[in-house]
Each structure stands twice: as structure tokens, then as C-alpha cells.
Write a protein that holds these residues in place. Structure first.
Motif, PDB file in Angstrom:
ATOM      1  N   LEU A  44      14.621  -8.285   2.139  1.00  0.00           N
ATOM      2  CA  LEU A  44      14.046  -8.062   0.815  1.00  0.00           C
ATOM      3  C   LEU A  44      13.416  -6.687   0.715  1.00  0.00           C
ATOM      4  O   LEU A  44      13.557  -5.992  -0.287  1.00  0.00           O
ATOM      5  CB  LEU A  44      13.010  -9.148   0.517  1.00  0.00           C
ATOM      6  N   SER A  45      12.691  -6.280   1.753  1.00  0.00           N
ATOM      7  CA  SER A  45      12.064  -4.961   1.709  1.00  0.00           C
ATOM      8  C   SER A  45      13.110  -3.860   1.695  1.00  0.00           C
ATOM      9  O   SER A  45      12.906  -2.813   1.083  1.00  0.00           O
ATOM     10  CB  SER A  45      11.120  -4.784   2.906  1.00  0.00           C
ATOM     11  N   TYR A  46      14.255  -4.080   2.344  1.00  0.00           N
ATOM     12  CA  TYR A  46      15.300  -3.060   2.343  1.00  0.00           C
ATOM     13  C   TYR A  46      15.883  -2.872   0.945  1.00  0.00           C
ATOM     14  O   TYR A  46      16.336  -1.784   0.600  1.00  0.00           O
ATOM     15  CB  TYR A  46      16.411  -3.432   3.325  1.00  0.00           C
ATOM     16  N   LEU A  47      15.912  -3.927   0.136  1.00  0.00           N
ATOM     17  CA  LEU A  47      16.428  -3.787  -1.219  1.00  0.00           C
ATOM     18  C   LEU A  47      15.566  -2.844  -2.040  1.00  0.00           C
ATOM     19  O   LEU A  47      16.044  -2.218  -2.988  1.00  0.00           O
ATOM     20  CB  LEU A  47      16.492  -5.159  -1.904  1.00  0.00           C
ATOM     21  N   LEU A  48      14.264  -2.724  -1.698  1.00  0.00           N
ATOM     22  CA  LEU A  48      13.374  -1.821  -2.411  1.00  0.00           C
ATOM     23  C   LEU A  48      13.499  -0.392  -1.914  1.00  0.00           C
ATOM     24  O   LEU A  48      13.219   0.552  -2.644  1.00  0.00           O
ATOM     25  CB  LEU A  48      11.920  -2.294  -2.268  1.00  0.00           C
ATOM     26  N   GLU A  54       0.824  -1.201   0.000  1.00  0.00           N
ATOM     27  CA  GLU A  54       0.000   0.000   0.000  1.00  0.00           C
ATOM     28  C   GLU A  54       0.864   1.259   0.000  1.00  0.00           C
ATOM     29  O   GLU A  54       0.572   2.234  -0.693  1.00  0.00           O
ATOM     30  CB  GLU A  54      -0.912  -0.020   1.224  1.00  0.00           C
ATOM     31  N   SER A  55       1.962   1.219   0.769  1.00  0.00           N
ATOM     32  CA  SER A  55       2.866   2.366   0.816  1.00  0.00           C
ATOM     33  C   SER A  55       3.544   2.581  -0.541  1.00  0.00           C
ATOM     34  O   SER A  55       3.682   3.716  -1.004  1.00  0.00           O
ATOM     35  CB  SER A  55       3.921   2.153   1.903  1.00  0.00           C
ATOM     36  N   CYS A 112       2.359   1.798  -3.477  1.00  0.00           N
ATOM     37  CA  CYS A 112       1.371   2.357  -4.412  1.00  0.00           C
ATOM     38  C   CYS A 112       1.125   3.833  -4.114  1.00  0.00           C
ATOM     39  O   CYS A 112       0.977   4.644  -5.035  1.00  0.00           O
ATOM     40  CB  CYS A 112       0.065   1.570  -4.324  1.00  0.00           C
ATOM     41  N   ALA A 113       1.078   4.184  -2.825  1.00  0.00           N
ATOM     42  CA  ALA A 113       0.830   5.583  -2.467  1.00  0.00           C
ATOM     43  C   ALA A 113       1.968   6.483  -2.922  1.00  0.00           C
ATOM     44  O   ALA A 113       1.747   7.651  -3.268  1.00  0.00           O
ATOM     45  CB  ALA A 113       0.628   5.700  -0.959  1.00  0.00           C
ATOM     46  N   HIS A 114       3.193   5.953  -2.942  1.00  0.00           N
ATOM     47  CA  HIS A 114       4.357   6.753  -3.332  1.00  0.00           C
ATOM     48  C   HIS A 114       4.793   6.466  -4.765  1.00  0.00           C
ATOM     49  O   HIS A 114       5.897   6.865  -5.168  1.00  0.00           O
ATOM     50  CB  HIS A 114       5.527   6.482  -2.377  1.00  0.00           C
ATOM     51  N   LEU A 115       3.939   5.753  -5.532  1.00  0.00           N
ATOM     52  CA  LEU A 115       4.216   5.456  -6.945  1.00  0.00           C
ATOM     53  C   LEU A 115       5.555   4.748  -7.110  1.00  0.00           C
ATOM     54  O   LEU A 115       6.361   5.069  -7.984  1.00  0.00           O
ATOM     55  CB  LEU A 115       4.181   6.741  -7.798  1.00  0.00           C
ATOM     56  N   GLN A 116       5.786   3.741  -6.245  1.00  0.00           N
ATOM     57  CA  GLN A 116       7.016   2.973  -6.296  1.00  0.00           C
ATOM     58  C   GLN A 116       6.751   1.589  -6.887  1.00  0.00           C
ATOM     59  O   GLN A 116       5.676   1.018  -6.707  1.00  0.00           O
ATOM     60  CB  GLN A 116       7.615   2.811  -4.890  1.00  0.00           C
ATOM     61  N   THR A 117       7.745   1.054  -7.583  1.00  0.00           N
ATOM     62  CA  THR A 117       7.643  -0.310  -8.090  1.00  0.00           C
ATOM     63  C   THR A 117       7.824  -1.297  -6.939  1.00  0.00           C
ATOM     64  O   THR A 117       8.688  -1.109  -6.088  1.00  0.00           O
ATOM     65  CB  THR A 117       8.726  -0.555  -9.155  1.00  0.00           C
ATOM     66  N   PHE A 118       7.003  -2.331  -6.915  1.00  0.00           N
ATOM     67  CA  PHE A 118       7.185  -3.383  -5.925  1.00  0.00           C
ATOM     68  C   PHE A 118       7.282  -4.723  -6.644  1.00  0.00           C
ATOM     69  O   PHE A 118       6.745  -4.897  -7.735  1.00  0.00           O
ATOM     70  CB  PHE A 118       6.054  -3.396  -4.893  1.00  0.00           C
ATOM     71  N   GLN A 119       7.990  -5.652  -6.048  1.00  0.00           N
ATOM     72  CA  GLN A 119       8.283  -6.898  -6.739  1.00  0.00           C
ATOM     73  C   GLN A 119       8.225  -8.070  -5.770  1.00  0.00           C
ATOM     74  O   GLN A 119       8.817  -8.054  -4.688  1.00  0.00           O
ATOM     75  CB  GLN A 119       9.670  -6.830  -7.382  1.00  0.00           C
ATOM     76  N   ASP A 120       7.468  -9.077  -6.165  1.00  0.00           N
ATOM     77  CA  ASP A 120       7.387 -10.343  -5.427  1.00  0.00           C
ATOM     78  C   ASP A 120       7.045 -10.141  -3.962  1.00  0.00           C
ATOM     79  O   ASP A 120       7.668 -10.737  -3.074  1.00  0.00           O
ATOM     80  CB  ASP A 120       8.701 -11.121  -5.574  1.00  0.00           C
ATOM     81  N   ILE A 121       6.067  -9.276  -3.693  1.00  0.00           N
ATOM     82  CA  ILE A 121       5.557  -9.139  -2.328  1.00  0.00           C
ATOM     83  C   ILE A 121       4.605 -10.300  -2.071  1.00  0.00           C
ATOM     84  O   ILE A 121       3.632 -10.499  -2.801  1.00  0.00           O
ATOM     85  CB  ILE A 121       4.845  -7.790  -2.133  1.00  0.00           C
TER      86      ILE A 121
END
Length: 804
Positions: A694-698, A298-299, A301-310
Motif C-alpha cells: 500500500l505504501s508503495y502505491l503512494l 510525517e514524511s 506531510c513534510a513533503h506536502l504529499q497526499t496520504f490516504q487510509d494510513i
């Protein structure tokens, strides 16, 4: 017999078209997009043509009625009749054109029809001043000025989407009107009205051209978006047909506007119900409350960031399952946000298999706590972090009181159930970051990473004792039991796994000797260590002034050809009496006394200076302590070291651990960005052993990850560890990160890591850390391109060594 149009007129018409295309921004478009734009222009004119024709009928009818009784009435009626015939023909042509598909429409013919009808209408309106008695009757004159002038402006608005037709319409009408005005010099105040009309015409023309440019820009953008959407749709359909993944998307308002059959099948909800629904709200409804991975998605998407394999745990179709979600924001040609598009996959089978394997391999089958094997791995990892970074930790060693008597008197089944209930109480008091284990029998242990506070340990131990001694209801029996706890803290009570375990066991023995159901610290060892630390702190301050600190360098080799590509700088203390003091003993002292800032600055500068003497392209990696990173202006330190040494920024690597990222992430991100802006590489060390790597890599700008040595050690005989290493290598390839594996000690490990596309390897299999004497010899024997100058330097050092 066909009429041949002169080539001059053709070239003139082409030049006019090019001029208008540049004016409205339609030049340089691809032919198919230009055709689509022309079709949009025709459709826009069609949409207003009906209203324009109705207005034409009304105006001509009114003018005819106004001239009734005038001598010129007959010619006005003929003029109006011709107009009605033209309008009827235009309506018929319009109806035929609307029934045609876009592919069957001839663009040149349509252009000719539009321009021809425009020209005829403009001539007819200009002729209105000739046929009507505007000079003799003020009423007729006013009607003509209002009606014909109004139709002039109405036609301009109707034709603004196609400026060529609008220009033809305006020039023809104005020319005709101006000619007629020049012939009627005796009309009072006609010039004043004409000047007002022409002034308004100029303003209207400018406005219409600007509106035409906006129209063309919007239609061109829409055409390109439609084209890209068609291409993307085709690719997505092919992707879905050849993959088990499914596709989703939502618009800028968060409403679902794209989904595949796989998505509806996975959710168990129909397409009609999903389209238009809020995507985030839908996911929030099917995921557990306060799910951190859902909060991360959700965060992003709110900040228009790419997310991968969540990976999300969801309840879909009445069943609990796992989804892997990947998405990225989409933007139009102008850079405007238009929504998200992404893929998903059901990974329930894999997650169940992983959980089953993990449970069997690492957990006690009865209590569900980690077993002795996994506990030993965590303890070794904490000791490794202590040796490398000086990160403290604590160990609570626990043993149940009077358990043997209950087990013997009530039976093993009751004893097992009692152990399960005790394990749940212990687990409930531990934090998520703590490691709770059953070591066997009635022995339990807790590792508290990054926690070496006596007050905190004492509080937790007291709560454990109070909670465990509460009565237990097992069938019809009420049982009571106690627990004794021994506490050892590293590095105060040891720096080796066996030493820490032995000291915690001695503290537990003391607790039992003092009456049971109490806790005790390892006091004697702690006192002796404290005295030694105080002495080391004083000596460490002198070591900085006396140049007793030195750096060893452990090679980093390329995984493909095993040639060195760089070195990792490892600090040592050459004590005049104690000899080489390992960093695990003096780094914690330096951090408590803030000497770590001075030591860290010296390490970075010295490593850069040394690296300039190596062959071109070889890198140097420096570990940065978390406290040094927080207290120092690390970007300025790095910049100064590069400037003084002359080392190229890309040859320096700064390594940090996850522990640094867990506090003040915004501040850490800003500092990392400053370092990266210098051209320096940022690496995450000990990857795979943290809680949220993994989240830190994003979130953070990493260029490289170093796989923790525990995975390398386990890969020799543990297939799960090998699968994890393959997954990390695949992740690095996806995120375009370099992968370094540390702790390589055998040829088997090196071959396996090379096979899964790790980039760099490090470990005792290749070389131990090298001092300034061994380094030249290593370079001469492992780097063929080393210059003769370095060879001479090496020989001189070796000769000096023999002389000593």
C-alpha cells in the motif's frame, strides 16, 4: 426637484472606474466579490479617517495661530471654522457608518459620500493659499507649504486603498494650488518650492497606486479564500453529519486550526486544548515509538504529499484503538501552501475483527505462529515468484529432540508450555520478513524469502540450535531440549513445493542421524543441481545466438465482456534436447551470469514487434527482472524497442514486483518516471502479498496492479480472501488504478471478479499461453475485428503445420 446627471458624465465616471479597476487588478471580479472588496476599501479608509481628521484640526489650528495679528486673520479663522464644521460632520457620518452591518450599507451612497467629502476637503485645502497671506509673510508661507503639502500626502496615503478618491483629492488640490501660485508671481523662491512639491507628488502618486494594487490583490485573495472556506466549511459540516468520519486540519505552521466534534470525541481531549497544538507532535505522543506508519504520515506531510487510509495504532482516552487517517495539502490561489485538511475514522472494531479472523484462520492457536495451511500458502507463493521471476528462497525444517519423552513423562500441559517457550525463542531470532510456522506436534519451519545464501542459513541455524538448547524454567522444573534442522534452498534443491519440503525433510533426517542438535544442508541434490546449472549456463549462452528463446503469450481479457484486450509475454527456452525449459530453471542462471540483461532486452523488443501484428488497441505486458531493471538503462531499452517496432507506447505494459522497490527506491522511482514519461503503463505484479504494497502505491507512479493468484485460488471457498479482493478492487477504484486478476481457473472465480469491478482477468479458464502457431487461431476466434490479412496468415501457418 431632483437633479438629473448627464449621461455623458455617467459614462465618463464608469469609464474611469473601469480604468482604475484594470490598473489595480479589480476587473473581472464577480459582483459579490467586488462588493466585498469595496467594503474592505471603505473599512481601510475608515481606519485612517480618524487620524486624518485629527491632523486636519491640528493643521488648521496652527495656521490660524500663525495668522494671528494679520489683516487676513478673520478670513483665515472663518476658513478654519468651516473646516472644523466639515470635520465634525465627517466624524458623525463615520460613527453612523461604522454601526451599520455590511449588508445594510448602500455602496453607491457610500461612494458618493467618500467622493463628496474628498472633493470638499481638497477644495478647502486649495483655498488655504487664497485666504492666507502667503506672499507677505515668509513664516506664514512656510507654514502653508508645510501644512497643506503635508495634508496632501497624508490624504493620498489615507485614500490609497480607493484610488478613485485619491485621484479626485490630488487633482482638486493640485489644480487649486497651481491656480493660486499663478496669481502670486511676486513670492520669492515659490516656484522652486512648488517644483519640489509637484515632483514629490508625482513620485508619491506612483507609489500609492502600486500600494493600492497590492492592497486590492491581497483583499481579493482573502475574499476568495473566505468564500472558499465558507463553502468548504458547509460541505464539511454536511459530510460530518452524514458520515462516521471526523475532520481535522492544520495551518502552514503545523498548528491545528480545524477540528470537528468527532475528532475531539475520538481523542478524548477538549477543543480548547487541541486548537493551536502541533498536529504531528500530538499524533507522535499517542502512537507507539518508531511506528513506520506514523513515520510515513510525517514524511508525507513534510513533503506536502497526499496520504490516504494510513492506519495508526493510538492510545486515546486511556484506551488503545486504531485510526484511519487521510489528508492532503491545501494551497491558496497563488499556489502558496496554507496547511493540511483531512479526515479520520475509528476503525478499531474492524481491526479487532480482522485480527481475530486472521489469527483463527492462519495461526496456530497455542503458539501464535502461522499454521500449516498458511505456511503452505507462503511456500506456494515463494515457488510462484521463483517460477515467474527466479526469486530464490530457503526453507529451514526443524524438529525438537527428546520432546516426546518430556511430553510423556511430564504431561501434555507441560509439553504445551514448553512448545510455547520454544516458539518464542525461534520467533525472536527470525526477521520480520521471514515466515515462522508450527507445522504440528514438535515440528517447526522457517521460510526465508529472497535469501539463498548458505552462509546466512548456516549462521541462523547455529544460533537457533544454541538458543533452543538453553534451559527452560517451568514451575519448579528446569527442562532442556534440543533442535535438529534441515535446510533446503530453492531453486538449488527443488522448484516445486513438495520437492523442496521433501528435500528439507531428508536433510533433517540426516541431521538427526548425525547426532541431533545439528543442522544439515541437502548436499547430494545440491551437487547434482549445481552441475546441471553450469551446463545450462553454457547452453543458455548458445541459446541466445541460436534463437532458441521464444515468447508465449497468455491473453488478458476484459472482465465485462470476456474479450481479449492484450497479452502477457512469457519467455520459454526451446532446448534442442531437453525441449521446453521453464523460466524457473534458466532465469536464475541468467541472473547470476548477467545474461538476464541481454535476455530482458530481447524480450521487450520481441514483444513489441509481435504486438504490432495484433489488432489495434491490444496491449502487451512484459515482466522485468529486478536485476535486469537495475543493471540496464531500462528507459532507453523501452524507447528503442518502441522505435524499432513502431508500437504505440500506451500498448506496452512493464510489470515489476515489490522486491525491486525495496532496494534503492529513489533510483527505481527515477527510472519508472522515465518509462512513464514515454507513455508506457507501469504495473505492480503480485499485489497484496508483500510487506508494504500500500505504501508503495503512494510512492511510485503505478497505473495498474495485478492481484496475486493466491487470493484468486483462495476466493473459491475462503470468505476472507473474497473480502480482501473486494478491498483491493475498491482501493484501485479510489486511486484510479486498473485492476488485473491473474490465475483465474473457474467460471465462479471469473464471475466474482467481474462483480467486484476488476478490469481485466487472466488465467487458464480463458486460455493457456499461446505460441506463434496458436496465436492467429485465437485471434480469429476471439477478436471479430481481425482483418482478412491476418486470417490469410493464420491459414498459411495452419497449412504449413499440417504439411509437417
Amino acid at each position: 426637484m431632483s437633479v438629473k446627471i448627464p449621461s455623458v458624465l455617467i459614462r465618463l465616471a464608469a469609464a474611469v472606474d473601469r480604468t482604475f479597476d484594470r490598473a489595480i487588478g479589480a476587473d473581472g471580479m464577480k459582483p459579490h466579490l467586488r462588493r466585498r472588496l469595496l467594503m474592505d476599501q471603505f473599512r481601510s479608509m475608515e481606519a485612517t479617517s480618524g487620524a486624518v481628521l485629527v491632523g486636519m484640526f491640528v493643521v488648521t489650528g496652527v495656521m490660524t495661530a500663525v495668522c494671528r495679528g494679520q489683516p487676513e486673520f478673520m478670513r483665515v479663522a472663518i476658513w478654519a471654522g468651516l473646516f472644523w464644521v466639515i470635520g465634525g460632520l465627517a466624524l458623525g457620518a463615520l460613527a453612523i457608518h461604522r454601526r451599520k452591518s455590511e449588508d445594510s450599507v448602500s455602496i453607491p451612497a457610500s461612494i458618493g459620500q467618500v467622493l463628496g467629502f474628498t472633493f470638499v476637503c481638497a477644495l478647502m485645502w486649495a483655498a488655504g493659499f487664497v485666504v492666507m497671506p502667503v506672499a507677505s509673510d515668509p513664516t506664514i508661507r512656510n507654514a502653508a507649504m508645510i501644512g497643506i503639502g503635508g495634508m496632501l500626502f497624508i490624504g493620498m496615503v489615507a485614500l490609497l486603498s480607493y484610488p478613485q478618491a485619491m485621484l479626485l483629492y490630488v487633482l482638486t488640490m493640485v489644480s487649486g494650488i497651481a491656480t493660486n501660485l499663478l496669481r502670486q508671481q511676486d513670492v520669492p523662491d515659490l516656484w522652486a518650492r512648488s517644483m519640489l512639491l509637484f515632483s514629490m507628488l508625482v513620485v508619491m502618486t506612483v507609489i500609492c497606486l502600486r500600494l493600492a494594487r497590492l492592497f486590492v490583490a491581497q483583499r481579493a485573495s482573502d475574499a476568495q479564500v473566505r468564500e472558499r472556506g465558507e463553502i468548504i466549511g458547509l460541505l464539511l459540516r454536511e459530510f460530518e453529519q452524514s458520515s462516521s468520519n471526523w475532520i481535522w486540519g492544520f495551518d502552514k505552521d503545523g498548528q491545528i486550526d480545524r477540528l470537528s466534534t468527532g475528532f475531539t470525541a475520538a481523542t478524548g481531549v477538549g477543543e480548547d486544548a487541541l486548537l493551536g497544538a502541533d498536529f504531528i507532535h500530538f499524533l507522535r505522543c499517542i502512537t507507539p515509538p518508531n511506528d513506520p506508519f506514523m513515520a510515513q504520515l510525517e514524511s508525507d506531510c513534510a513533503h506536502l504529499q497526499t496520504f490516504q487510509d494510513i492506519e495508526l495504532r493510538v492510545t486515546a482516552g486511556g484506551q488503545e484503538c486504531w485510526w484511519s487517517m487521510t489528508g492532503k495539502p491545501a494551497f491558496d490561489q497563488a499556489g502558496g501552501y496554507i496547511g493540511y485538511i483531512g479526515t479520520g475514522a475509528d476503525i478499531s472494531e474492524r481491526k479487532v475483527a480482522e485480527q481475530r479472523i486472521t489469527l483463527l484462520a492462519h495461526h496456530d492457536p497455542m503458539t501464535g505462529l502461522i499454521n500449516r495451511t498458511k505456511f503452505t500458502d507462503h511456500l506456494n507463493h515463494c515457488v510462484a515468484r521463483l517460477e515467474r521471476y527466479g526469486a530464490p528462497f530457503s526453507l529451514l525444517f526443524m524438529d525438537l529432540d527428546q520432546f516426546k519423552s518430556i511430553n510423556d513423562s511430564r504431561g501434555h500441559l507441560i509439553g504445551d508450555r514448553l512448545l510455547i517457550m520454544v516458539a518464542k525463542r525461534i520467533q525472536a531470532l527470525a526477521r520480520e520478513t521471514d515466515y515462522v510456522a508450527r507445522l504440528g506436534g514438535d515440528e517447526f519451519a522457517i521460510i526465508l524469502p529472497n535469501d539463498c545464501s548458505p552462509e546466512g542459513n548456516a549462521t541462523l541455524a547455529a544460533r537457533l540450535i544454541e538458543e533452543v538448547k538453553k534451559p527452560y524454567q517451568i514451575d519448579d522444573d528446569v527442562l532442556s531440549i534440543g533442535i535438529s534442522i534441515g535446510i533446503a534452498m530453492a531453486p538449488a534443491n527443488g522448484t516445486r513445493p513438495d520437492q523442496i519440503l521433501r528435500n528439507a525433510d531428508l536433510a533433517l533426517y540426516r541431521a538427526k542421524a548425525d547426532g541431533r542438535s545439528v543442522y544439515r544442508f541437502f548436499e547430494n541434490q545440491m551437487d547434482s543441481e549445481a552441475r546441471e546449472r553450469r551446463m545450462l549456463e553454457v547452453e543458455l549462452r548458445d541459446a541466445l545466438r541460436n534463437d532458441e528463446l521464444l515468447l508465449y503469450y497468455q491473453p488478458l481479457v476484459a472482465a465485462d465482456d470476456r474479450r481479449p484486450v492484450g497479452f502477457e509475454a512469457l519467455i520459454r527456452w526451446n532446448h534442442p534436447i531437453r525441449g521446453l525449459v521453464p523460466p524457473a530453471e534458466f532465469i536464475p542462471i541468467a541472473e547470476r551470469s548477467s545474461l538476464i540483461v541481454e535476455i530482458g532486452d530481447w524480450t521487450i523488443e520481441q514483444a513489441c514487434r509481435t504486438a504490432t501484428t495484433w489488432p489495434e488497441g491490444m496491449t502487451v505486458a512484459v515482466n522485468v527482472s529486478a536485476k535486469h531493471f537495475r543493471l540496464s538503462d531500462i528507459a532507453m531499452v523501452v524507447k528503442r524497442a518502441l522505435s524499432l517496432s513502431g508500437l504505440e507506447p500506451h500498448r506496452l505494459e512493464i510489470e515489476i514486483t515489490e522486491g525491486l522497490l525495496m532496494e534503492n527506491p529513489d533510483e527505481v522511482t527515477a527510472k519508472l518516471a522515465e518509462i512513464r514519461a514515454l507513455g508506457v503503463t507501469i504495473a505492480m505484479d503480485d499485489f497484496g502479498t508483500g510487506y508494504s504494497s500500500l505504501s508503495y502505491l503512494l510512492k511510485f507512479p503505478f497505473d495498474k496492479i495485478k492481484i496475486d493468484r493466491s487470493f484468486i485460488n483462495a476466493s473459491t471457498d475462503d470468505p476472507v480472501a473474497r473480502d480482501i479482493l473486494k478491498a483491493i478492487a475498491s482501493l484501485g477504484k479510489t486511486l484510479k488504478l486498473k485492476i488485473t486478476a491473474e490465475g483465474v481457473e473457474t467460471a465462479e472465480q471469473a464471475d466474482f471478479l467481474s462483480g467486484i469491478n476488476c478490469h481485466q482477468l487472466q488465467g487458464y479458464f480463458f486460455a493457456r499461453p499461446l505460441d506463434s502457431i496458436d496465436m492467429p487461431h485465437y485471434l480469429l476466434t476471439h477478436v471479430p475485428s481481425r482483418s482478412l490479412q491476418v486470417k490469410a496468415e493464420a491459414e498459411s501457418i495452419l497449412m504449413a503445420r499440417r504439411a509437417r
